[in-house]
Design a protein around this motif. Sequence first.
Motif, PDB file in Angstrom:
ATOM      1  N   ALA A  26       0.890  -1.121   0.120  1.00 55.07           N
ATOM      2  CA  ALA A  26      -0.106   0.044  -0.044  1.00 55.07           C
ATOM      3  C   ALA A  26       0.889   1.115   0.097  1.00 55.07           C
ATOM      4  O   ALA A  26       0.640   2.162  -0.563  1.00 55.07           O
ATOM      5  CB  ALA A  26      -0.896  -0.076   1.268  1.00 55.07           C
ATOM      6  N   ALA A  27       1.788   1.275   0.752  1.00 50.71           N
ATOM      7  CA  ALA A  27       2.843   2.440   0.740  1.00 50.71           C
ATOM      8  C   ALA A  27       3.570   2.711  -0.530  1.00 50.71           C
ATOM      9  O   ALA A  27       3.744   3.838  -0.903  1.00 50.71           O
ATOM     10  CB  ALA A  27       3.893   2.299   1.866  1.00 50.71           C
ATOM     11  N   VAL A  28       3.953   1.511  -1.116  1.00 50.51           N
ATOM     12  CA  VAL A  28       4.538   1.583  -2.485  1.00 50.51           C
ATOM     13  C   VAL A  28       3.495   2.239  -3.483  1.00 50.51           C
ATOM     14  O   VAL A  28       3.862   2.923  -4.398  1.00 50.51           O
ATOM     15  CB  VAL A  28       5.158   0.245  -2.776  1.00 50.51           C
ATOM     16  N   ALA A  29       2.401   1.738  -3.660  1.00 52.74           N
ATOM     17  CA  ALA A  29       1.267   2.091  -4.337  1.00 52.74           C
ATOM     18  C   ALA A  29       1.090   3.806  -4.032  1.00 52.74           C
ATOM     19  O   ALA A  29       1.107   4.513  -5.158  1.00 52.74           O
ATOM     20  CB  ALA A  29      -0.099   1.711  -4.153  1.00 52.74           C
ATOM     21  N   LYS A  30       1.043   4.177  -2.919  1.00 58.04           N
ATOM     22  CA  LYS A  30       1.226   5.623  -2.651  1.00 58.04           C
ATOM     23  C   LYS A  30       2.217   6.260  -3.235  1.00 58.04           C
ATOM     24  O   LYS A  30       2.198   7.511  -3.801  1.00 58.04           O
ATOM     25  CB  LYS A  30       1.202   6.135  -1.139  1.00 58.04           C
ATOM     26  N   GLU A  31       3.444   5.880  -3.197  1.00 59.04           N
ATOM     27  CA  GLU A  31       4.744   6.362  -3.634  1.00 59.04           C
ATOM     28  C   GLU A  31       4.717   6.539  -5.138  1.00 59.04           C
ATOM     29  O   GLU A  31       4.993   7.364  -5.394  1.00 59.04           O
ATOM     30  CB  GLU A  31       5.855   5.669  -3.122  1.00 59.04           C
ATOM     31  N   LEU A  32       4.349   5.362  -5.811  1.00 61.49           N
ATOM     32  CA  LEU A  32       4.295   5.527  -7.297  1.00 61.49           C
ATOM     33  C   LEU A  32       3.312   6.592  -7.655  1.00 61.49           C
ATOM     34  O   LEU A  32       3.408   7.238  -8.674  1.00 61.49           O
ATOM     35  CB  LEU A  32       3.764   3.869  -7.739  1.00 61.49           C
ATOM     36  N   GLU A  33       1.986   6.560  -6.932  1.00 63.81           N
ATOM     37  CA  GLU A  33       0.897   7.567  -7.467  1.00 63.81           C
ATOM     38  C   GLU A  33       1.577   8.822  -7.140  1.00 63.81           C
ATOM     39  O   GLU A  33       1.579   9.905  -7.897  1.00 63.81           O
ATOM     40  CB  GLU A  33      -0.144   7.339  -6.421  1.00 63.81           C
TER      41      GLU A  33
END
Length: 134
Positions: free
Chosen positions: A1-8
Amino acid sequence: AAVAKELEAISRLRGDLAKVRDAVSQLQAEIPKRVVSSQRLSMLRLAVRQQEAATESLRFKGQARNKVALVREVLRVWHAAVPPPLRELLLSVFDLQLVGPDSAALLPPGEAHPNGSGGSLSDSTLASDSTLAE
């Protein structure tokens, strides 16, 4: 989830970066137009200053001509009103002489009449004021 936020966040930042780059390139494309506009504005300001200077010069010349006309009128009235003996006394006090066929123009001794060999009431001037009319 944190990686998805960073990619976003990264993709959002890349979009913002692309928008900023487009804005910078548009501004760089407008720079020559703005420089030309600034140069035109400078030239317009210079033209306005030159026009103001010319207007001031014409106003000064007009005022000088008015003063010359006033001096001419004073000379005409003076010549008609002052009796000859008193006129001669005043001329000698101020080191002036009457010049011309009707003796209406006043000049310092030894100076030529500014209008040629003779003068009249209409063209009589003080020698020092004759340059103002030019």
